[in-house]
Scaffold this motif. Structure first.
Motif, PDB file in Angstrom:
ATOM      1  N   GLU A  31      13.240  -0.473   3.595  1.00  0.00           N
ATOM      2  CA  GLU A  31      12.093  -1.479   3.111  1.00  0.00           C
ATOM      3  C   GLU A  31      10.983  -1.786   4.158  1.00  0.00           C
ATOM      4  O   GLU A  31       9.803  -1.911   3.589  1.00  0.00           O
ATOM      5  CB  GLU A  31      12.882  -2.841   2.811  1.00  0.00           C
ATOM      6  CG  GLU A  31      13.801  -3.547   3.826  1.00  0.00           C
ATOM      7  CD  GLU A  31      14.437  -4.400   3.625  1.00  0.00           C
ATOM      8  OE1 GLU A  31      14.350  -5.143   2.445  1.00  0.00           O
ATOM      9  OE2 GLU A  31      15.378  -5.102   4.250  1.00  0.00           O
ATOM     10  N   TYR A  32      11.306  -1.337   5.171  1.00  0.00           N
ATOM     11  CA  TYR A  32      10.323  -1.269   6.475  1.00  0.00           C
ATOM     12  C   TYR A  32       9.576  -0.005   6.126  1.00  0.00           C
ATOM     13  O   TYR A  32       8.327  -0.188   6.244  1.00  0.00           O
ATOM     14  CB  TYR A  32      10.927  -1.582   7.795  1.00  0.00           C
ATOM     15  CG  TYR A  32      10.196  -1.543   9.025  1.00  0.00           C
ATOM     16  CD1 TYR A  32       9.768  -2.716   9.617  1.00  0.00           C
ATOM     17  CD2 TYR A  32       9.650  -0.419   9.641  1.00  0.00           C
ATOM     18  CE1 TYR A  32       9.048  -2.890  10.679  1.00  0.00           C
ATOM     19  CE2 TYR A  32       8.609  -0.422  10.401  1.00  0.00           C
ATOM     20  CZ  TYR A  32       8.345  -1.474  11.149  1.00  0.00           C
ATOM     21  OH  TYR A  32       7.312  -1.580  12.303  1.00  0.00           O
ATOM     22  N   ALA A  33      10.157   0.888   5.940  1.00  0.00           N
ATOM     23  CA  ALA A  33       9.418   2.155   5.999  1.00  0.00           C
ATOM     24  C   ALA A  33       8.455   1.965   4.740  1.00  0.00           C
ATOM     25  O   ALA A  33       7.316   2.570   4.487  1.00  0.00           O
ATOM     26  CB  ALA A  33      10.354   3.511   5.565  1.00  0.00           C
ATOM     27  N   ARG A  34       8.855   1.358   3.587  1.00  0.00           N
ATOM     28  CA  ARG A  34       8.276   1.252   2.420  1.00  0.00           C
ATOM     29  C   ARG A  34       6.897   0.401   2.521  1.00  0.00           C
ATOM     30  O   ARG A  34       5.867   0.744   2.011  1.00  0.00           O
ATOM     31  CB  ARG A  34       9.042   0.868   1.321  1.00  0.00           C
ATOM     32  CG  ARG A  34       8.379   0.355  -0.079  1.00  0.00           C
ATOM     33  CD  ARG A  34       9.249   0.004  -1.022  1.00  0.00           C
ATOM     34  NE  ARG A  34      10.180   0.986  -1.499  1.00  0.00           N
ATOM     35  CZ  ARG A  34       9.814   1.925  -2.280  1.00  0.00           C
ATOM     36  NH1 ARG A  34       9.009   2.069  -3.053  1.00  0.00           N
ATOM     37  NH2 ARG A  34      10.861   2.904  -2.827  1.00  0.00           N
ATOM     38  N   ALA A  35       6.960  -0.802   3.417  1.00  0.00           N
ATOM     39  CA  ALA A  35       5.961  -1.486   3.664  1.00  0.00           C
ATOM     40  C   ALA A  35       4.890  -0.872   4.477  1.00  0.00           C
ATOM     41  O   ALA A  35       3.589  -0.865   4.399  1.00  0.00           O
ATOM     42  CB  ALA A  35       6.555  -2.859   4.524  1.00  0.00           C
ATOM     43  N   VAL A  36       5.516   0.111   5.545  1.00  0.00           N
ATOM     44  CA  VAL A  36       4.486   0.784   6.326  1.00  0.00           C
ATOM     45  C   VAL A  36       3.775   1.932   5.698  1.00  0.00           C
ATOM     46  O   VAL A  36       2.488   1.765   5.581  1.00  0.00           O
ATOM     47  CB  VAL A  36       5.227   1.615   7.427  1.00  0.00           C
ATOM     48  CG1 VAL A  36       4.353   2.431   8.314  1.00  0.00           C
ATOM     49  CG2 VAL A  36       5.671   0.167   8.531  1.00  0.00           C
ATOM     50  N   LEU A  37       4.339   2.650   4.716  1.00  0.00           N
ATOM     51  CA  LEU A  37       3.727   3.682   4.100  1.00  0.00           C
ATOM     52  C   LEU A  37       3.048   3.175   2.894  1.00  0.00           C
ATOM     53  O   LEU A  37       2.003   3.876   2.560  1.00  0.00           O
ATOM     54  CB  LEU A  37       4.912   4.627   3.471  1.00  0.00           C
ATOM     55  CG  LEU A  37       5.690   5.451   4.488  1.00  0.00           C
ATOM     56  CD1 LEU A  37       6.771   6.069   3.709  1.00  0.00           C
ATOM     57  CD2 LEU A  37       4.748   6.458   5.105  1.00  0.00           C
ATOM     58  N   ALA A  38       3.233   1.979   2.612  1.00  0.00           N
ATOM     59  CA  ALA A  38       2.255   1.485   1.484  1.00  0.00           C
ATOM     60  C   ALA A  38       0.837   1.155   1.715  1.00  0.00           C
ATOM     61  O   ALA A  38      -0.122   1.007   1.161  1.00  0.00           O
ATOM     62  CB  ALA A  38       2.911   0.256   0.797  1.00  0.00           C
ATOM     63  N   THR A  39       0.615   1.118   3.062  1.00  0.00           N
ATOM     64  CA  THR A  39      -0.590   0.584   3.577  1.00  0.00           C
ATOM     65  C   THR A  39      -1.536   1.778   3.676  1.00  0.00           C
ATOM     66  O   THR A  39      -2.845   1.685   3.423  1.00  0.00           O
ATOM     67  CB  THR A  39      -0.719   0.434   5.204  1.00  0.00           C
ATOM     68  OG1 THR A  39      -0.149   1.416   5.870  1.00  0.00           O
ATOM     69  CG2 THR A  39       0.154  -0.940   5.573  1.00  0.00           C
ATOM     70  N   GLY A  40      -1.004   3.108   3.348  1.00  0.00           N
ATOM     71  CA  GLY A  40      -1.867   4.077   3.006  1.00  0.00           C
ATOM     72  C   GLY A  40      -2.278   4.372   1.698  1.00  0.00           C
ATOM     73  O   GLY A  40      -3.156   5.260   1.106  1.00  0.00           O
ATOM     74  N   MET A  41      -1.803   3.764   0.723  1.00  0.00           N
ATOM     75  CA  MET A  41      -2.014   3.523  -0.588  1.00  0.00           C
ATOM     76  C   MET A  41      -1.821   4.936  -1.198  1.00  0.00           C
ATOM     77  O   MET A  41      -2.585   5.710  -1.849  1.00  0.00           O
ATOM     78  CB  MET A  41      -3.411   3.020  -0.763  1.00  0.00           C
ATOM     79  CG  MET A  41      -3.684   1.734  -0.543  1.00  0.00           C
ATOM     80  SD  MET A  41      -5.498   0.968  -0.830  1.00  0.00           S
ATOM     81  CE  MET A  41      -6.393   1.959   0.432  1.00  0.00           C
ATOM     82  N   PRO A  42      -0.642   5.705  -0.979  1.00  0.00           N
ATOM     83  CA  PRO A  42      -0.274   6.955  -1.362  1.00  0.00           C
ATOM     84  C   PRO A  42       0.019   6.919  -2.974  1.00  0.00           C
ATOM     85  O   PRO A  42       0.120   5.762  -3.559  1.00  0.00           O
ATOM     86  CB  PRO A  42       1.011   7.166  -0.730  1.00  0.00           C
ATOM     87  CG  PRO A  42       1.696   5.853  -0.566  1.00  0.00           C
ATOM     88  CD  PRO A  42       0.538   4.895  -0.527  1.00  0.00           C
ATOM     89  N   ASP A  43      -0.291   8.009  -3.521  1.00  0.00           N
ATOM     90  CA  ASP A  43       0.069   8.214  -4.849  1.00  0.00           C
ATOM     91  C   ASP A  43       1.401   8.084  -5.407  1.00  0.00           C
ATOM     92  O   ASP A  43       1.541   7.534  -6.519  1.00  0.00           O
ATOM     93  CB  ASP A  43      -0.742   9.783  -5.499  1.00  0.00           C
ATOM     94  CG  ASP A  43      -2.213   9.602  -5.322  1.00  0.00           C
ATOM     95  OD1 ASP A  43      -2.831   8.741  -5.426  1.00  0.00           O
ATOM     96  OD2 ASP A  43      -2.541  10.930  -4.941  1.00  0.00           O
ATOM     97  N   ASP A  44       2.236   8.668  -4.601  1.00  0.00           N
ATOM     98  CA  ASP A  44       3.699   8.500  -4.925  1.00  0.00           C
ATOM     99  C   ASP A  44       4.590   7.731  -3.647  1.00  0.00           C
ATOM    100  O   ASP A  44       5.118   8.630  -2.741  1.00  0.00           O
ATOM    101  CB  ASP A  44       4.399   9.906  -5.319  1.00  0.00           C
ATOM    102  CG  ASP A  44       5.639   9.745  -5.815  1.00  0.00           C
ATOM    103  OD1 ASP A  44       6.302   8.737  -5.615  1.00  0.00           O
ATOM    104  OD2 ASP A  44       6.205  10.737  -6.492  1.00  0.00           O
ATOM    105  N   LEU A  45       4.656   6.629  -3.805  1.00  0.00           N
ATOM    106  CA  LEU A  45       4.899   6.004  -2.586  1.00  0.00           C
ATOM    107  C   LEU A  45       6.678   5.906  -2.370  1.00  0.00           C
ATOM    108  O   LEU A  45       7.169   6.650  -1.412  1.00  0.00           O
ATOM    109  CB  LEU A  45       5.101   4.433  -2.461  1.00  0.00           C
ATOM    110  CG  LEU A  45       5.812   3.548  -1.605  1.00  0.00           C
ATOM    111  CD1 LEU A  45       5.104   3.863  -0.031  1.00  0.00           C
ATOM    112  CD2 LEU A  45       5.195   1.950  -1.953  1.00  0.00           C
ATOM    113  N   ASP A  46       7.448   6.270  -3.685  1.00  0.00           N
ATOM    114  CA  ASP A  46       8.848   6.547  -3.526  1.00  0.00           C
ATOM    115  C   ASP A  46       9.064   7.990  -2.968  1.00  0.00           C
ATOM    116  O   ASP A  46      10.118   7.871  -2.253  1.00  0.00           O
ATOM    117  CB  ASP A  46       9.421   6.521  -5.128  1.00  0.00           C
ATOM    118  CG  ASP A  46       9.331   5.100  -5.776  1.00  0.00           C
ATOM    119  OD1 ASP A  46       9.152   4.242  -4.821  1.00  0.00           O
ATOM    120  OD2 ASP A  46       9.355   4.988  -7.020  1.00  0.00           O
TER     121      ASP A  46
END
Length: 282
Positions: free
Chosen positions: A119-134
């Motif tokens: 969940e920490y990784a998800r929050a960090v990676l979401a800041t880059g607004m990726p097309d496929d966060l999962d």
């Protein structure tokens, strides 16, 4: 819609996975829905993975291997598939990280990727607004499997105290992340130190860096900017990085004191707060 028969299995690990999944399924005379029933998912999901519309998971891969008796083929493939989902500029580092015998890292902003909760990784990676966060989250979690090997790399992480205080996600996310760090207090292969605010100016005010050592290959230093990552095996840079890291280790709290500080921040900053109705009314 993509036609699975047009997939080139040599185009990418994901294309090969989809191509091989269909080949194996048809060899067992199963329709997508039938395979889905056996591995407890929908036929639609099987079809999406066969056409590379969906990234497979490790759990899916293990179920397919068990169902089709493929002797771990898909469980081995999934590591390559997930690694291929990492940003192109990061993939070379991930490959080197997986081969390293010793990893030392200083992190000024965030928990090191190998230590992050999902969940920490998800929050960090979401800041880059990726097309496929999962898929990015799954790839980061896959990287952490190197710590589960019978003989994992010896790893040493120095985290700036700011990492503990910077709220990523929610308070609950941070509490669980710090609890995760404490799990490594007595770990045989991983050591964590905290560089306290009281250290003041220090040897890496310029930012984070990683130093990788190998059994038979030259050492590598890795740094990142806001756009990409950079690796070098230049001997002069390696010596300078090693010198700076030694100074950071000397300035950081001991492993025991670091764990105590992490525990203190976890409770004082991210501890459970009483609900309004539970508070004492004067």
């Amino acid at each position: 819609m993509a036609n699975i028969q047009s997939l080139d299995p040599s185009a990418s690990p994901l294309d090969y996975y989809g191509w091989e999944l269909r080949r194996q399924r048809e060899a067992h005379s199963l329709k997508q829905g039938q395979l889905g029933e056996i591995i407890f998912c929908t036929g639609s999901l099987v079809g999406q993975i066969e056409t590379t519309k969906k990234i497979p998971t490790r759990d899916f891969s293990e179920r397919v291997d068990a169902a089709l008796g493929t002797d771990g083929v898909f469980s081995r493939l999934i590591g390559l598939v997930l690694r291929s989902q990492l940003p192109t500029w990061f993939q070379p580092y991930a490959e080197m990280e997986a081969k390293a015998a010793y990893i030392s890292t200083y992190q000024a902003q965030l928990v090191y990727g190998l230590l992050q909760t999902e969940e920490y990784a998800r929050a960090v990676l979401a800041t880059g607004m990726p097309d496929d966060l999962d898929s990015l989250v799954a790839a980061r979690m896959e990287r952490q499997r190197i710590l589960e090997r019978g003989r994992p790399p010896l790893a040493w992480a120095i985290l700036d105290e700011a990492v503990l205080h910077r709220p990523i996600g929610s308070r609950e996310v941070m509490r669980r992340q710090l609890a995760r760090l404490l799990e490594f207090t007595d770990h045989r292969w991983m050591r964590i130190q905290v560089l306290p605010f009281s250290a003041g100016e220090h040897a890496s005010l310029a930012g984070s860096f990683n130093l990788l050592r190998f059994e038979d290959d030259p050492d590598v230093v890795y740094t990142e900017d806001v756009i990409a990552g950079h690796m070098t095996a230049n001997p002069g840079i390696i010596r300078e990085a090693a010198r700076r890291y030694a100074h950071l280790q000397a300035a950081a709290l001991s492993i025991e004191a670091s764990a105590a500080l992490i525990s203190c921040v976890m409770e004082e900053r991210y501890g459970e707060r009483p609900r309004p109705e539970e508070r004492t009314v004067a």
